[in-house]
Scaffold this active site. Structure first.
Site, short mmCIF file in Angstrom:
data_model
loop_
_atom_site.label_atom_id
_atom_site.label_comp_id
_atom_site.label_asym_id
_atom_site.label_seq_id
_atom_site.Cartn_x
_atom_site.Cartn_y
_atom_site.Cartn_z
N GLU A 92 1.95 -0.55 -5.07
CA GLU A 92 1.01 0.50 -5.42
C GLU A 92 1.78 1.81 -5.30
O GLU A 92 2.06 2.27 -4.20
CB GLU A 92 -0.18 0.54 -4.46
CG GLU A 92 -1.20 1.57 -4.88
CD GLU A 92 -1.89 2.35 -3.77
OE1 GLU A 92 -2.96 2.90 -4.00
OE2 GLU A 92 -1.33 2.43 -2.65
N ASP B 150 0.83 -1.20 0.00
CA ASP B 150 0.00 0.00 0.00
C ASP B 150 0.86 1.26 0.00
O ASP B 150 1.86 1.33 0.74
CB ASP B 150 -0.87 -0.02 1.27
CG ASP B 150 -1.93 1.07 1.26
OD1 ASP B 150 -2.76 1.07 0.33
OD2 ASP B 150 -1.91 1.92 2.17
#
Ligand code: NOJ
Length: 550
Positions: free
Chosen positions: A269, A207
């Site tokens: 990401e 993330d």
């Protein structure tokens, strides 16, 4: 039954199709209206029949849900609403037995404000604040935030605590940013990776991989860079993002992964400025893959698509990595709706992304045709592809949720101006019955976000009956993909009309028509698969086809 033992020379993750499970909305096994591990386990046969190689499961750790689980209170356990650690290990075993690998979501930029470390920091236990980014305020009495950074969800990126100091949160106030200069933070995350690798997990989606390290001294952002207030906008030059120091962290993570057999992998990401910046995360001693978000920001325009595809392939190839294609995820407007309104000629930003076109009604059937065509392009490209749950059903964004049911922190933090991401997170429809449409086996259960009245029409059950459904298109595409595309070599563009993109990989071609007129297909071509029925000599507008050409 398939096996997870690598069989080809090319490692599985370089060509995989990965299905993104947004666990809250996938399937509910405990009948409380919230998706969970039991629900996911019961639907593994569905995923096997779809033909995916792996799943990526959004965060499933204990969380107060200030941001749907991206606020983690304990990285080594399971959110009670989703199950137990024993359920998690059983799921991993079942998935492996079905030939499906399991990727988890690791959230290293911030913890929950309920994490033991942050509670200790608030209690001002010795040394505890150093694990986060606490700073004194500016101005008389320190009443102004320490710098001008804005939260991605809106409002200042700083919150003041009882004793007057401030802590940084690039996202919600319930997601305090960690201090990655602190050795304990580094050691802790390497240990968390090992915890899950030891339980058989095959890898992690990282993330906000580009956010962990901030520029020294936390300087103000240059106003010209903008508020950096969106996940999808470029933030080149902002001191909170894409700093050199992140790379050393990933070299450490790679060393942890490389201790394991079979191979464990990472997918980043990282919303960075262009393919060259992204490639830096993919150097041989760093991460294996990273999402290509320009593909997801591309409008329905052949010219833009071609540029994005070339650029992504070139960027990844510069460091020997496979490109990774993604059409949507749980943070952006669903593909059907993105393509359901008039299309700009350039990559899109947040306003467009969330479907907030002024006064333009979406044409979902048009969006659906385009989304199906885009899927065939995605699945014909070299590298890996991620499919967000519901893409295979061609679900649209639910844009008319009542304000009182909205859950995304973006809604409140933006001062009720940005509806946020709930519309792409609606519980899946499995059956044609009434709500909850098989999402939960208990009739009438209230789902955590309401499903629209027509949801059953798009259900798995309805689409299984229809040979031309999007579900059956995906099944067919995933069945053909290994033989047709996996070892087909590089993309070679064909010289075609401006509104069309067509490429060849070995003896197979992929054509997509984004214009408003049908185009002739090469004489003698055999149509292997088309996104719309009846394609033979011509490709209609808003369609794509895979062709065998002698
Ligand atoms: C990116 C995740 O995909 C998104 O859902 C989340 O809100 C932010 N990171 C913060 O963790």
């Amino acid at each position: 039954m398939r096996s997870v033992v690598p069989t080809a020379e090319v490692p599985w993750w370089q060509t995989a199709v990965v299905y993104q499970v947004y666990i809250r909305s996938f399937a509910d096994g405990s009948e409380d209206g919230i998706g969970d591990i039991a629900g996911l386990r019961s639907r593994l046969p569905y995923l096997a029949s779809l033909g995916v190689d792996a799943v990526w499961i959004n965060p499933w750790y204990p969380s107060p849900m200030a941001d749907a689980g991206y606020d983690v209170a304990d990285y080594r356990d399971i959110e009670p609403a989703y199950g137990t650690l024993a359920d998690a290990t059983a799921l991993i075993a079942d998935a492996h037995a079905a030939g499906i690998r399991v990727l988890l979501d690791i959230v290293p930029n911030h913890t929950s404000d309920q994490h033991a470390w942050f509670r200790a920091a608030l209690a001002d236990e010795p040394g505890a604040r150093q694990r986060y980014l606490f700073r004194p305020g500016r101005g008389p009495g320190g009443v102004e935030p320490p710098n001008n950074w804005q939260s991605v969800f809106g409002g200042p990126a700083w919150t003041r605590v009882a004793d007057g100091s401030w802590y940084l949160h690039l996202f919600a106030p319930g997601q305090p940013d960690l201090n990655w200069d602190h050795p304990e933070v580094r050691a802790e995350f390497e240990d968390i990776l090992a915890f899950w690798f030891d339980r058989g997990v095959d890898g992690f989606r990282i993330d906000v991989a580009h956010g962990l390290v901030k520029a020294a001294g936390l300087p103000d952002a240059d106003e010209s860079v903008g508020a950096a207030q969106s996940l999808v906008e470029d933030r080149a030059g902002h001191p909170a993002w894409d700093q050199e120091g992140v790379h050393e962290i990933y070299r450490g993570w790679r060393a942890v992964a490389d201790r394991y057999t079979p191979e464990r992998i990472f997918i980043a990401e990282a919303w960075v400025d262009g393919s060259e910046r992204l490639a830096r995360y993919l150097r041989p001693d760093e991460l294996h893959t990273a999402f290509q978000f320009d593909f997801l920001r591309s409008p329905w325009r052949a010219k833009v698509l071609r540029t994005v595809i070339d650029d992504a392939i070139k960027g990844a190839a510069s460091v020997g990595a496979p490109p990774t294609w993604v059409l949507s995820n749980h943070d952006v407007t669903r593909t059907v709706t993105r393509f359901a309104r008039s299309q700009p000629g350039h990559l899109v930003g947040t306003d467009w992304e969330r479907g907030r076109w002024a006064d333009e009604d979406p044409d979902h059937e048009l969006g659906r045709r385009r989304a199906r065509a885009a899927a065939l392009v995605q699945l014909a490209l070299p590298g890996t592809a991620y499919v967000y749950q519901g893409e295979e059903l061609a679900l649209e964004e639910v844009e008319d949720l009542p304000d009182e049911v909205r859950q995304d922190p973006t809604w409140a933090q933006s001062g009720f101006t940005d509806v946020g991401r709930d519309g792409c997170r609606i519980p899946l429809p499995w059956t044609e019955t009434d709500a909850p449409y098989g999402f939960s086996s208990r009739p009438g259960v209230v789902t955590w976000l309401p499903q629209p009245a027509h949801w059953g029409r798009h259900s798995v059950q309805a689409q299984e009956r229809d040979p031309d459904s999007t579900l059956n298109l995906y099944r067919r595409a995933l069945q053909l993909r290994p033989a047709v595309w996996r070892d087909a070599g590089p993309v070679q563009w064909l010289d075609v009309a401006a509104d069309v993109a067509a490429f060849r990989r070995a003896g197979t071609q992929c054509w997509v028509n984004t214009g408003d007129r049908a185009v002739a297909l090469p004489a003698g071509a055999a149509v292997l698969l088309a996104s719309t029925a009846g394609v033979r000599d011509e490709l209609p507008p808003d369609a794509a086809a895979w062709l065998k050409v002698e």
